[in-house]
Design a protein around this motif. Structure first.
Motif, PDB file in Angstrom:
ATOM      1  N   ASN A 287       0.951  -1.565  -0.032  1.00  0.00           N
ATOM      2  CA  ASN A 287       0.099  -0.368  -0.117  1.00  0.00           C
ATOM      3  C   ASN A 287       1.103   0.997   0.344  1.00  0.00           C
ATOM      4  N   GLY A 288       0.490   2.193  -0.882  1.00  0.00           N
ATOM      5  CA  GLY A 288       1.515   3.293  -1.035  1.00  0.00           C
ATOM      6  C   GLY A 288       2.496   2.979  -1.603  1.00  0.00           C
ATOM      7  N   PRO A 289       3.815   4.077  -1.265  1.00  0.00           N
ATOM      8  CA  PRO A 289       4.930   4.289  -2.710  1.00  0.00           C
ATOM      9  C   PRO A 289       4.963   2.523  -2.633  1.00  0.00           C
ATOM     10  N   LYS A 290       5.829   2.107  -4.180  1.00  0.00           N
ATOM     11  CA  LYS A 290       6.196   0.935  -4.612  1.00  0.00           C
ATOM     12  C   LYS A 290       8.139   1.331  -4.451  1.00  0.00           C
ATOM     13  N   ASP A 291       8.074   2.286  -4.878  1.00  0.00           N
ATOM     14  CA  ASP A 291       9.507   3.196  -4.681  1.00  0.00           C
ATOM     15  C   ASP A 291       8.994   4.514  -3.715  1.00  0.00           C
ATOM     16  N   GLY A 292      10.420   5.161  -4.377  1.00  0.00           N
ATOM     17  CA  GLY A 292      10.262   6.550  -3.557  1.00  0.00           C
ATOM     18  C   GLY A 292       9.790   6.513  -2.160  1.00  0.00           C
ATOM     19  N   GLY A 293       9.105   6.421  -1.804  1.00  0.00           N
ATOM     20  CA  GLY A 293       9.196   6.052  -0.073  1.00  0.00           C
ATOM     21  C   GLY A 293      10.403   5.890   0.679  1.00  0.00           C
ATOM     22  N   VAL A 294       9.873   5.557   1.468  1.00  0.00           N
ATOM     23  CA  VAL A 294      11.235   6.164   2.725  1.00  0.00           C
ATOM     24  C   VAL A 294      11.369   4.117   3.328  1.00  0.00           C
ATOM     25  N   PRO A 295      12.423   3.458   3.318  1.00  0.00           N
ATOM     26  CA  PRO A 295      12.722   2.180   3.096  1.00  0.00           C
ATOM     27  C   PRO A 295      12.279   1.636   4.463  1.00  0.00           C
ATOM     28  N   HIS A 296      11.646   2.315   5.750  1.00  0.00           N
ATOM     29  CA  HIS A 296      11.312   1.269   7.018  1.00  0.00           C
ATOM     30  C   HIS A 296      10.279   2.157   7.292  1.00  0.00           C
ATOM     31  N   ILE A 297       9.025   1.959   6.015  1.00  0.00           N
ATOM     32  CA  ILE A 297       8.128   2.019   6.539  1.00  0.00           C
ATOM     33  C   ILE A 297       7.230   1.184   5.302  1.00  0.00           C
ATOM     34  N   ILE A 298       6.427  -0.243   5.505  1.00  0.00           N
ATOM     35  CA  ILE A 298       6.569  -0.842   4.299  1.00  0.00           C
ATOM     36  C   ILE A 298       4.522  -1.389   4.890  1.00  0.00           C
ATOM     37  N   ASN A 299       3.910  -0.410   4.388  1.00  0.00           N
ATOM     38  CA  ASN A 299       2.840  -0.670   4.399  1.00  0.00           C
ATOM     39  C   ASN A 299       2.034  -2.716   3.662  1.00  0.00           C
ATOM     40  N   ILE A 300       1.777  -3.627   4.265  1.00  0.00           N
ATOM     41  CA  ILE A 300       1.175  -4.376   2.904  1.00  0.00           C
ATOM     42  C   ILE A 300      -0.112  -4.893   3.201  1.00  0.00           C
ATOM     43  N   GLY A 301      -0.802  -5.148   1.768  1.00  0.00           N
ATOM     44  CA  GLY A 301      -2.271  -5.203   2.269  1.00  0.00           C
ATOM     45  C   GLY A 301      -2.484  -7.338   1.943  1.00  0.00           C
ATOM     46  N   PHE A 302      -2.724  -7.746   2.548  1.00  0.00           N
ATOM     47  CA  PHE A 302      -3.475  -8.729   2.055  1.00  0.00           C
ATOM     48  C   PHE A 302      -4.205  -9.652   1.570  1.00  0.00           C
ATOM     49  N   LYS A 303      -4.858 -10.254   0.513  1.00  0.00           N
ATOM     50  CA  LYS A 303      -5.950 -11.024   0.361  1.00  0.00           C
ATOM     51  C   LYS A 303      -6.034 -12.398  -0.296  1.00  0.00           C
ATOM     52  N   THR A 304      -6.638 -13.466  -0.093  1.00  0.00           N
ATOM     53  CA  THR A 304      -6.421 -15.109  -0.037  1.00  0.00           C
ATOM     54  C   THR A 304      -6.713 -15.231  -1.651  1.00  0.00           C
ATOM     55  N   ASP A 305      -7.102 -16.305  -2.525  1.00  0.00           N
ATOM     56  CA  ASP A 305      -6.484 -17.034  -3.785  1.00  0.00           C
ATOM     57  C   ASP A 305      -8.096 -16.338  -4.142  1.00  0.00           C
ATOM     58  N   SER A 306      -9.303 -16.488  -3.271  1.00  0.00           N
ATOM     59  CA  SER A 306     -10.285 -16.230  -3.834  1.00  0.00           C
ATOM     60  C   SER A 306     -10.245 -14.123  -3.362  1.00  0.00           C
ATOM     61  N   ASN A 307      -9.447 -14.034  -3.772  1.00  0.00           N
ATOM     62  CA  ASN A 307      -9.824 -12.169  -3.750  1.00  0.00           C
ATOM     63  C   ASN A 307     -10.101 -11.847  -2.472  1.00  0.00           C
ATOM     64  N   GLN A 308     -10.566 -12.295  -1.127  1.00  0.00           N
ATOM     65  CA  GLN A 308     -10.976 -12.408  -0.156  1.00  0.00           C
ATOM     66  C   GLN A 308     -10.251 -11.436   0.559  1.00  0.00           C
ATOM     67  N   GLY A 309     -10.358 -10.563   1.448  1.00  0.00           N
ATOM     68  CA  GLY A 309      -9.615 -10.221   2.849  1.00  0.00           C
ATOM     69  C   GLY A 309      -9.475 -10.609   3.726  1.00  0.00           C
ATOM     70  N   LEU A 310      -8.715 -10.197   4.545  1.00  0.00           N
ATOM     71  CA  LEU A 310      -7.889 -10.956   6.013  1.00  0.00           C
ATOM     72  C   LEU A 310      -8.372  -9.678   7.049  1.00  0.00           C
ATOM     73  N   ASP A 311      -9.032 -10.087   8.130  1.00  0.00           N
ATOM     74  CA  ASP A 311      -8.880  -9.615   9.389  1.00  0.00           C
ATOM     75  C   ASP A 311      -7.225  -8.929  10.482  1.00  0.00           C
ATOM     76  N   GLY A 312      -7.396  -7.997   9.658  1.00  0.00           N
ATOM     77  CA  GLY A 312      -6.191  -7.363  10.018  1.00  0.00           C
ATOM     78  C   GLY A 312      -5.652  -7.302  11.241  1.00  0.00           C
TER      79      GLY A 312
END
Ligand SMILES: Cc1ncc(COP(=O)(O)O)c(C=O)c1O
Length: 389
Positions: A287-312
């Motif tokens: 989530n957010g910049p793939k490049d060009g952001g700061v290296p120490h903050i990474i926001n990751i979203g997950f989904k299942t094979d059937s495109n379902q979300g997960l409870d974060g």
């Protein structure tokens, strides 16, 4: 293995060298910096030395440095202070964005009761606001522009130099919440050309409850916290001497080690992204910049094979049980069940926004911890995805 702490954008451990610098000011040099006797004088010297050093580190004048209780107070004081100074002259508009920290958004919202109009600029999918957007939004009624430097949830970096140039040309004060950038990337107030910025010590291996508001000389601004005559009558309250010396040492160390820390974060990020790609291909997004952001903050979203979300929230709790501490949004909203306002705005997809975690590195982290995290994540995700699909 000890629990792995990957929530450094929320707070960091105090550096032992910082603690060592602070300790005498709790017990030996414990005076009130305003007292006329020697206990007070020693502390006054420590505070003024600290002010000079902080000014040097961000290329400001010592008279422009105001010690506060942290990022939240600095943000409040900046926005409310300019608004009070300029609203009597009919300037009642505040330009900001919907992905600011709540320490900016909530004071802005609260000023509505005093007649403020809040103008929210829409960030792009990388979380960036452009100088052109600011230029278009400024009117003769604009009191202040407040846009953050580094976003605390997705690590995007706003073009503050360009935004400052536009504001300066229009004669509008520009405040930036630099809580996540000072100590991590170079911040030079003269080079950027802004009027105000906010600093917090606990994000950079300093103590909690101490920060700085930089106010450029000549900025229309009325002190927000009244009381004693401390900080040249711009912020009442007995000076937090251990905090002030700790903050200063923390900033100096971050400045000295900035390049080495950044290199470390880049390597950790690469290892993490590599691992994610190998193990969870197609099941995650950044989530957010793939490049060009700061290296120490990474926001990751997950989904299942059937495109379902997960409870974060569950993901976070399960990882915690396995010994890995990450966050599911800004620290201040952790514990609340609503999804992060930043992710809702950037991702636009509530499912992904709800299924996301923020991993943020500190200088104490290492590659072994990344591998440990990936192993634990694999087990947890495997279980959760089976349940979800
Ligand atoms: C971008 C940003 N601004 C402000 C703050 C608030 O700082 P403090 O905790 O020092 O009040 C934080 C902390 O989460 C932050 O990340």
């Amino acid at each position: 293995m000890d629990p792995v702490y990957f929530d450094n954008a929320a707070t960091t451990p105090v550096d032992p060298q910082v603690l060592e610098t602070m300790l005498p000011y709790f017990t030996e040099d414990f005076g009130n910096a305003d007292a006329a006797h020697q206990f007070g004088r020693n502390c006054k010297v420590a505070v003024e030395d600290a002010r000079e050093e902080i000014a040097r580190l961000i290329n400001a004048e010592p008279s422009e440095i105001i010690f506060t209780s942290g990022g939240t107070e600095s943000d409040n004081a900046a926005i409310k202070g300019v608004f009070s100074a300029l609203s009597p002259a009919g300037k009642n508009e505040i330009i900001t964005s919907p992905i600011e920290h709540h320490a900016v958004m909530h004071p802005a919202e609260s000023l509505k009761r005093q007649g403020a109009k809040i103008v929210y600029l829409k960030p792009n999918s990388d979380g960036i606001i452009t100088a052109d957007q600011v230029k278009e939004a400024i009117t003769e009624k604009t009191a202040v522009v407040s846009l953050m430097h580094i976003n605390n949830e997705i690590g995007s970096i706003n073009p503050v130099n360009e935004i400052a140039a536009v504001c300066s040309e229009a004669g509008v004060p520009f405040h930036s919440d630099t809580v996540q950038s000072v100590g991590k990337i170079p911040v030079d107030v003269k080079e950027i050309g802004l009027n105000m910025l906010s600093i917090s010590a606990h994000k950079i291996y300093g103590p909690k409850g101490i920060g700085v508001l930089y106010v450029k000389n000549g900025t229309p601004w009325i002190p927000w916290l009244q009381g004693g005559s401390q900080e040249r009558r711009r912020r009442g309250g007995t000076s937090n001497i251990p905090g002030i010396v700790g903050l200063t040492k923390a900033m100096a160390l971050c400045d000295k080690n900035m390049e080495a820390n950044t290199q470390k974060f880049v390597a950790l990020r690469e290892r993490l992204i590599d691992g994610l790609e190998k193990r969870f291909e197609g099941k995650f997004t950044i989530n957010g910049p793939k490049d060009g952001g700061v290296p120490h903050i990474i926001n990751i979203g997950f989904k299942t094979d059937s495109n379902q979300g997960l409870d974060g929230e569950m993901l976070l709790l399960n990882l915690d049980i396995e010994g890995v501490c990450v966050s599911n949004g800004s620290a201040c909203t952790s514990g609340a069940t609503e999804p992060s306002h930043v992710l809702q705005e950037i991702v636009g997809d509530e499912t992904i926004a709800n299924s996301s975690i923020r991993v943020s590195f500190g200088k104490q982290n290492n590659e072994k911890e990344i591998d440990f995290f990936l192993d634990k994540l694999e087990g947890v995700l495997d279980r959760m995805m089976k349940v979800a699909s």
